[in-house]
Design an enzyme around this catalytic site. Structure first.
Site, mmCIF file in Angstrom:
data_model
loop_
_atom_site.group_PDB
_atom_site.id
_atom_site.type_symbol
_atom_site.label_atom_id
_atom_site.label_comp_id
_atom_site.label_asym_id
_atom_site.label_seq_id
_atom_site.Cartn_x
_atom_site.Cartn_y
_atom_site.Cartn_z
ATOM 1 N N HIS A 233 1.320 110.690 60.696
ATOM 2 C CA HIS A 233 0.460 110.643 59.399
ATOM 3 C C HIS A 233 1.029 111.014 58.349
ATOM 4 O O HIS A 233 1.084 111.905 57.239
ATOM 5 C CB HIS A 233 -0.196 111.591 59.709
ATOM 6 C CG HIS A 233 -1.078 112.331 60.796
ATOM 7 N ND1 HIS A 233 -1.795 111.986 60.932
ATOM 8 C CD2 HIS A 233 -1.195 111.970 62.703
ATOM 9 C CE1 HIS A 233 -2.692 111.893 62.115
ATOM 10 N NE2 HIS A 233 -1.754 112.075 63.360
ATOM 11 N N SER B 145 14.818 100.143 34.700
ATOM 12 C CA SER B 145 13.887 100.206 33.869
ATOM 13 C C SER B 145 14.299 100.149 32.686
ATOM 14 O O SER B 145 15.707 100.680 32.080
ATOM 15 C CB SER B 145 13.947 101.607 34.046
ATOM 16 O OG SER B 145 12.559 101.173 32.585
ATOM 17 N N LYS C 39 16.716 104.518 36.242
ATOM 18 C CA LYS C 39 16.388 103.838 37.311
ATOM 19 C C LYS C 39 16.360 103.029 38.492
ATOM 20 O O LYS C 39 17.813 102.222 37.505
ATOM 21 C CB LYS C 39 14.952 103.304 36.862
ATOM 22 C CG LYS C 39 13.654 104.450 35.899
ATOM 23 C CD LYS C 39 13.530 105.659 37.406
ATOM 24 C CE LYS C 39 12.396 104.890 38.959
ATOM 25 N NZ LYS C 39 11.180 104.732 37.849
ATOM 26 N N ASN D 182 14.967 100.593 40.946
ATOM 27 C CA ASN D 182 13.108 100.012 41.336
ATOM 28 C C ASN D 182 13.887 99.498 42.475
ATOM 29 O O ASN D 182 14.463 98.654 42.610
ATOM 30 C CB ASN D 182 13.313 99.963 40.548
ATOM 31 C CG ASN D 182 11.945 101.391 39.601
ATOM 32 O OD1 ASN D 182 12.881 102.067 39.991
ATOM 33 N ND2 ASN D 182 12.335 100.239 38.328
ATOM 34 N N GLU E 236 8.804 96.003 46.716
ATOM 35 C CA GLU E 236 7.039 96.107 46.183
ATOM 36 C C GLU E 236 6.358 95.196 46.030
ATOM 37 O O GLU E 236 4.880 95.279 46.174
ATOM 38 C CB GLU E 236 7.414 97.340 44.757
ATOM 39 C CG GLU E 236 7.696 98.481 44.949
ATOM 40 C CD GLU E 236 7.822 98.967 43.329
ATOM 41 O OE1 GLU E 236 7.636 99.344 42.376
ATOM 42 O OE2 GLU E 236 9.864 98.539 42.912
ATOM 43 N N TYR F 258 -16.261 65.109 56.069
ATOM 44 C CA TYR F 258 -15.690 65.136 55.534
ATOM 45 C C TYR F 258 -16.188 65.804 54.076
ATOM 46 O O TYR F 258 -17.283 64.764 53.977
ATOM 47 C CB TYR F 258 -14.765 64.178 54.798
ATOM 48 C CG TYR F 258 -13.907 65.109 53.257
ATOM 49 C CD1 TYR F 258 -12.260 65.184 53.795
ATOM 50 C CD2 TYR F 258 -14.690 64.127 52.260
ATOM 51 C CE1 TYR F 258 -11.719 65.533 52.092
ATOM 52 C CE2 TYR F 258 -13.775 64.658 51.155
ATOM 53 C CZ TYR F 258 -12.061 65.305 51.046
ATOM 54 O OH TYR F 258 -11.843 65.532 50.109
ATOM 55 N N LYS G 10 -6.165 73.146 49.757
ATOM 56 C CA LYS G 10 -4.733 72.868 49.524
ATOM 57 C C LYS G 10 -4.161 74.148 48.976
ATOM 58 O O LYS G 10 -2.963 74.694 49.316
ATOM 59 C CB LYS G 10 -4.665 72.387 48.734
ATOM 60 C CG LYS G 10 -4.921 70.724 49.569
ATOM 61 C CD LYS G 10 -4.267 69.860 50.153
ATOM 62 C CE LYS G 10 -5.275 68.586 50.786
ATOM 63 N NZ LYS G 10 -6.243 68.891 50.247
HETATM 64 N N1 ARG Z 1 -7.563 64.380 47.954
HETATM 65 C C1 ARG Z 1 -9.032 64.615 48.483
HETATM 66 C C2 ARG Z 1 -8.944 65.565 49.562
HETATM 67 O O1 ARG Z 1 -8.023 66.752 49.485
HETATM 68 C C3 ARG Z 1 -8.967 63.085 49.479
HETATM 69 C C4 ARG Z 1 -9.508 63.262 50.374
HETATM 70 C C5 ARG Z 1 -10.570 62.015 49.540
HETATM 71 N N2 ARG Z 1 -11.899 61.855 50.473
HETATM 72 C C6 ARG Z 1 -12.414 61.310 49.466
HETATM 73 N N3 ARG Z 1 -13.954 60.940 50.008
HETATM 74 N N4 ARG Z 1 -12.895 61.517 48.632
HETATM 75 O O2 ARG Z 1 -9.263 66.527 50.120
#
Ligand code: ARG
Length: 468
Positions: A165, A286, A292, A294, A299, A326, A334
């Site tokens: 605690h 600072s 200071k 820091n 952090e 897909y 990404k």
């Molecule tokens: N840049 C696309 C991705 O990251 C690649 C795949 C694209 N495929 C498609 N059928 N348009 O997903």
């Protein structure tokens, strides 16, 4: 007016049947090369494996495969030297590289995409990227464990208060405290290694979603790329992003551990605690308060945990309810992954630097360990062990003694035997032997406990267990 002929601005890869270029906002929302260019190495490795397989299977000629592989290696060099020009109009890294290949070697470049789709291409490159990220994270966590273990070795017997605690609870050693994190990062590493095993199957050859009529050899490309085997189902191969979700979740848990250590470093380096101090290399000043120092890096490690949790949520939400196979939504996998991969590495490296940097104020820590009746449990344990009192009763008696001492503004060990006996007449003078902080810590010899003797053994065991 709709033009019946193909527009010269239409996409050179898929624009064959298109009379007009995409609308500006479509081109913009579609383009991913600004971030997926990070996949260049993995994309080229996948393409080289694919080209070799096509030649081996006599789907393309050896001469074409040779030209393709040489051209791809040139592109790799040109990207690595910073000469390569990435074009948003070519959408993603895959089409940027293929277009450059055409510029370099001509018509043979067009044969590379035989028996392949961008769907299995991107799934392959992304898997390879995440595999590299897992390996890098494992190595970085190993270095962090080694750093913590080194510091634990220096502080096997350094006393400090243990907290529950955030209130002083019982004395522990700094070495023991640091070893707790060695365990956490060990579990993170075992999760990383576990994800890698499941990830390590090749989607290449699944083509768009259904496989291909060409006589490809998926075992061959899988081996070439260091995968254990090809993925069993082509629909799953192009639509699975579990490996990315697992990476993000493992990293999120690791970020929790890092942020807990970071928080302790922030607390410990504050004036109120004054347990540790960072050198100039790990302190920031600072612009208004000249005194200071820091702990910014700690952090930020604490702060970056938030975005890494968000990245996991983001991809979970993107993948939820997507029909097979897909879908372009999946291009949104990404940025969260790259963000986490880059930030988790930075956080581990920063914590490693801070772990190696701090100096501990042993006197201050030992003094704090003796404050706030941290030895009250030792008193209760003595009553239970020596007077055979049931622990619940011993706890009550010890609490009364703490109250008595606190009324006199004394520590437990500063009470006289007479004063102790005024609460519990059976108390003997050997009770004083358990009341010092050193003895308290030294007595906690149960397996996994804080005694310096244990910590020494635990360090040797951790070295073996984690291969450090
Ligand atoms: N840049 C696309 C991705 O990251 C690649 C795949 C694209 N495929 C498609 N059928 N348009 O997903």
């Amino acid at each position: 007016m709709v033009d019946s002929k193909k527009d010269k601005n239409a996409n050179p890869m898929w624009g064959g049947g298109f009379a007009r270029p995409p609308a500006d906002a479509l081109a913009k929302i579609n383009a991913s090369v600004a971030f997926d260019k990070r996949l260049y190495r993995q994309d080229i490795a996948g393409s080289i494996a694919h080209a070799r397989m096509l030649a081996k299977q006599k789907i393309i000629s050896d001469a074409d495969a040779k030209a393709i592989v040489a051209g791809l290696n040139d592109i790799l060099k040109s990207i690595e030297s910073g000469r390569f020009v990435f074009k948003d109009s070519l959408e993603d890294i895959h089409m940027n590289i293929e277009a450059a290949l055409k510029d370099n070697i001509g018509a043979a470049a067009g044969k590379l995409h035989t028996a392949r789709s961008r769907n299995d291409q991107v799934a392959t490159a992304f898997r390879l990227y995440v595999r590299d990220a897992l390996d890098a994270l494992d190595a970085a966590l190993r270095a962090l464990q080694a750093a913590l273990l080194k510091r634990a070795g220096e502080h096997v017997a350094t006393l400090m208060p243990g907290f529950t605690h955030l209130q002083i609870a019982q004395p522990v050693t700094l070495g023991h405290h640091l070893l707790a994190y060695v365990e956490m990062f060990g579990r993170d590493r075992s999760r990383v290694q576990d994800v890698r095993k499941r990830l390590n199957e090749s989607p290449l050859g699944a083509a768009a979603l259904a496989g291909t009529s060409f006589p490809i050899d998926r075992e061959f490309t899988a081996k070439e790329l260091g995968f254990d085997r090809p993925m069993a189902n082509s629909l799953d191969a192009v639509s699975d992003r579990d490996f990315a979700l697992e990476f993000l979740s493992v990293a999120a848990i690791c970020a929790v551990h890092l942020s807990r250590l970071a928080e302790e470093m922030v607390l410990w380096s504050s004036a109120q605690f004054s347990f540790i101090r960072f050198s100039d290399a790990w302190s920031t000043g600072s612009s208004i308060m000249p005194q200071k120092r820091n702990p910014d890096a700690a952090e930020l490690v604490r702060g970056k945990a938030g975005r890494m949790f968000g990245n996991l949520m983001s991809l979970l939400a993107t993948m939820k309810a997507l029909p097979l196979a897909y879908n372009k939504d999946m291009q949104e996998d990404k940025e969260p992954l790259f963000d986490t991969a880059e930030n988790i590495m930075l956080c581990v490296q920063a914590m490693t630097g801070m772990a190696l940097d701090f100096t501990a104020d042993k006197k201050r820590m030992a003094a704090a360990a003796g404050e706030a009746y941290a030895n009250a449990t030792d008193l209760a344990d003595w009553l239970a062990r020596e007077l055979k009192m049931p622990f619940r009763e011993a706890h009550h008696v010890a609490a009364r003694i703490v109250k008595f001492a606190s009324g006199k503004n004394k520590k437990l060990e500063e009470l006289s035997l007479k004063e102790l006996q005024s609460v519990e007449p059976k108390i003997r003078k050997d009770i004083f032997s358990v009341l010092s902080v050193e003895n308290s810590v030294a007595s906690r010899k149960s397996f996994g406990g804080t005694a310096p003797e244990n910590v020494r053994k635990a360090i040797a065991a951790a070295k073996k267990r984690f291969g450090l």
